[in-house]
Design a protein around this motif. Structure first.
Motif, PDB file in Angstrom:
ATOM      1  N   SER A 194     -10.652  11.162   1.257  1.00  0.00           N
ATOM      2  CA  SER A 194     -10.268   9.788   0.723  1.00  0.00           C
ATOM      3  C   SER A 194      -8.995   9.169   1.129  1.00  0.00           C
ATOM      4  O   SER A 194      -8.727   8.088   1.549  1.00  0.00           O
ATOM      5  N   LEU A 214      -7.662   6.234   3.588  1.00  0.00           N
ATOM      6  CA  LEU A 214      -6.745   5.137   2.964  1.00  0.00           C
ATOM      7  C   LEU A 214      -5.532   5.292   4.045  1.00  0.00           C
ATOM      8  O   LEU A 214      -4.923   4.046   4.491  1.00  0.00           O
ATOM      9  N   THR A 272      -1.625   4.370   8.991  1.00  0.00           N
ATOM     10  CA  THR A 272      -0.477   4.171   8.382  1.00  0.00           C
ATOM     11  C   THR A 272       0.763   3.838   9.437  1.00  0.00           C
ATOM     12  O   THR A 272       1.510   2.774   9.087  1.00  0.00           O
ATOM     13  N   HIS A 307      -0.212   6.535  -7.327  1.00  0.00           N
ATOM     14  CA  HIS A 307      -0.294   7.187  -6.032  1.00  0.00           C
ATOM     15  C   HIS A 307       0.363   8.528  -6.009  1.00  0.00           C
ATOM     16  O   HIS A 307       0.583   8.986  -4.913  1.00  0.00           O
ATOM     17  N   LEU A 313       1.717   5.084   1.289  1.00  0.00           N
ATOM     18  CA  LEU A 313       0.356   4.514   0.965  1.00  0.00           C
ATOM     19  C   LEU A 313       0.606   3.012   0.746  1.00  0.00           C
ATOM     20  O   LEU A 313      -0.289   2.467   0.385  1.00  0.00           O
ATOM     21  N   ALA A 349      -0.903   0.415   3.082  1.00  0.00           N
ATOM     22  CA  ALA A 349      -2.391   0.648   3.343  1.00  0.00           C
ATOM     23  C   ALA A 349      -2.941  -0.088   1.931  1.00  0.00           C
ATOM     24  O   ALA A 349      -3.967  -0.632   1.809  1.00  0.00           O
ATOM     25  N   THR A 350      -2.280   0.253   0.833  1.00  0.00           N
ATOM     26  CA  THR A 350      -2.552  -0.141  -0.441  1.00  0.00           C
ATOM     27  C   THR A 350      -2.407  -1.972  -0.635  1.00  0.00           C
ATOM     28  O   THR A 350      -3.433  -2.409  -0.927  1.00  0.00           O
ATOM     29  N   LEU A 383      -5.080  -3.363   1.088  1.00  0.00           N
ATOM     30  CA  LEU A 383      -6.756  -3.231   0.394  1.00  0.00           C
ATOM     31  C   LEU A 383      -6.546  -4.073  -0.604  1.00  0.00           C
ATOM     32  O   LEU A 383      -7.797  -4.617  -0.869  1.00  0.00           O
ATOM     33  N   LEU A 412     -14.308   1.821   1.539  1.00  0.00           N
ATOM     34  CA  LEU A 412     -13.105   2.261   1.098  1.00  0.00           C
ATOM     35  C   LEU A 412     -12.537   1.819  -0.369  1.00  0.00           C
ATOM     36  O   LEU A 412     -12.108   2.614  -1.142  1.00  0.00           O
ATOM     37  N   ARG A 459     -13.815   4.126  -3.303  1.00  0.00           N
ATOM     38  CA  ARG A 459     -13.280   5.306  -3.421  1.00  0.00           C
ATOM     39  C   ARG A 459     -11.915   5.296  -4.510  1.00  0.00           C
ATOM     40  O   ARG A 459     -11.808   6.287  -4.949  1.00  0.00           O
ATOM     41  N   PHE A 460     -11.327   4.252  -4.482  1.00  0.00           N
ATOM     42  CA  PHE A 460     -10.011   4.122  -5.319  1.00  0.00           C
ATOM     43  C   PHE A 460     -10.302   3.189  -6.452  1.00  0.00           C
ATOM     44  O   PHE A 460      -9.420   2.810  -7.261  1.00  0.00           O
TER      45      PHE A 460
END
Length: 418
Positions: free
Chosen positions: A111, A115, A119, A380, A387, A390-391, A394, A407, A410-411
């Motif tokens: 996972s 994510l 990057t 995190h 991350l 990417a966060t 998202l 995706l 998953r979080f």
């Protein structure tokens, strides 16, 4: 989320919150960031600056529970638990242990890799906008006190598919040629290629500058006292600097996010996993050229200006603000033999950052359960800097309805709930 919101409040001006603000602003929302202290405070500035998507993994590796119990008996252990843990911390550690299985670890690593997949491209896009952490992109050197330890770690990295340099493990002589600053304690090691090391403080500052240029309102010294959301009206955030309203709110306040969620009647499983760092000036020896992981010492040496940032340790303590000098002293004892040329007697900038840890090692990104217009972006663990872009992407995708649903699932903060 509410269709096409026009405004957003981001609670938390650390690197994750600032990246959320960046991508939300690029999506066309009017952005206000509310920071309790100064931008980049908390866990954002004092870390080693690693951007290493090929090496991501959750904390809960098999055997971590045993290491944690052992650490209780050794105050100088790299993984240490306060001798009088709270009920909340004990509950967290039990859940961490239950998730420290081979299967859960593999799923968590997959996972995180999903994510972090692009990057480097995200950081390069930010660089093109002037968000510049001065990245060194030549990879990380890993150093060990014995060849056996280096070979064991080397095999593990190869098994994970990490871009380990061809040629196998380097002996002491070859390691010294790669990094002349290393001392005789570094007897073997290897290079993991392509990974980046940047100055986290510089990254935060240039990101904040970019946000201001893009029209975001960045408010420092605004400690949030309550969040009210629901219904069809705006979400309200009360702070020591005034009351703010917007169509949606993103809570990216690190470990302090748990208190804000509690005010909404929602419990989130976050505890502070405190990391420590300090700086040592260059001394009589050659300066450090690149980031070096001291595998057995569980510390990192990162070139920073005219010196080296030394970072390490994982301290589980439910008090996010308590600083323990003994943790710094333990890092000094472990790392000093590897960098004998530095001026260890003049160390400065001693720092502690409470990293927001989750039992499964995955961040909490998505709507707060029962509050669809309040988003979480926290948890995190030790990967916040890497991350963060990417966060942010998202979060912006979730708010605007364009995120990859697989995706996002998953979080999701509500994952695993009955």
């Amino acid at each position: 989320m509410t269709p096409k919101p026009a405004s957003v409040l981001v609670v938390g001006g650390g690197v994750v919150g600032l990246c959320c603000a960046h991508y939300l602003g690029r999506a066309g929302l009017a952005v206000t960031v509310l920071e309790r202290d100064r931008l980049g405070s908390g866990a954002s500035r004092g870390n080693a600056g690693e951007v290493c998507p090929d090496l991501v993994e959750p904390l809960g590796a098999p055997g971590v529970a045993t290491k944690a119990v052992t650490g209780l008996l050794r105050p100088d252990s790299p993984l240490w638990i306060t001798p009088a843990p709270s009920v909340r911390l004990l509950r967290f550690l039990v859940r961490l242990g239950l998730r420290s299985t081979t299967r859960a670890y593999a799923a968590g690593a997959a996972s995180l890799a999903a994510l972090a997949a692009d990057t480097f491209a995200l950081f390069e896009e930010l660089e093109a906008l002037g968000v510049d952490g001065g990245a060194d992109k030549d990879g990380f050197l890993f150093a060990y006190p014995t060849r056996a330890a280096a070979e064991h770690a080397h095999a593990g990295f190869r098994g994970l598919g990490a871009p380990v340099e061809a040629g196998g493990v380097l002996g002491a002589g070859a390691l010294a040629e790669r990094e002349p600053a290393l001392g005789p304690a570094a007897r073997a090691g290897f290079l993991v290629e392509r990974q980046w090391a940047l100055d986290p403080g510089r990254f935060v500052d240039t990101l904040a500058d970019r946000l201001r240029k893009d029209g975001a309102d960045l408010v420092e010294g605004a400690r949030v006292t309550g969040v009210r959301g629901g219904g069809t009206g705006p979400v309200e955030v009360r702070t020591t600097a005034g009351t703010y309203r917007a169509d949606t709110v993103v809570v990216a306040a690190g470990v302090w996010s748990r208190e804000l969620c509690r005010s909404l009647g929602v419990a989130v499983d976050l505890v502070p996993g405190k990391g420590y760092s300090f700086a040592v000036p260059d001394g009589a020896g050659p300066p450090l050229r690149r980031l070096v992981h001291l595998g057995s010492a569980k510390a990192v040496l990162a070139p920073l200006g005219k010196g080296v940032r030394v970072a390490g340790t994982m301290e589980f303590d439910d008090d996010p603000d308590r600083f323990r000098q003994a943790r710094v002293d333990a890092i000094v004892v472990a790392a000093r033999p590897y960098l004998p040329g530095a001026d260890w007697e003049r160390r400065e900038q001693e720092w502690m950052g409470p990293r927001p840890m989750t039992p499964d090692g995955l961040p909490l990104i998505g709507p707060v359960p029962g509050h669809p217009r309040i988003m979480l972006a926290t948890g995190h663990n030790m990967l916040g800097l890497m991350l963060a872009p990417a966060t942010g992407r998202l979060v912006a995708g979730t708010v605007t309805g364009t995120a990859d649903p697989e995706l996002a699932a998953r979080f999701a903060p509500g994952r695993g709930r009955a």
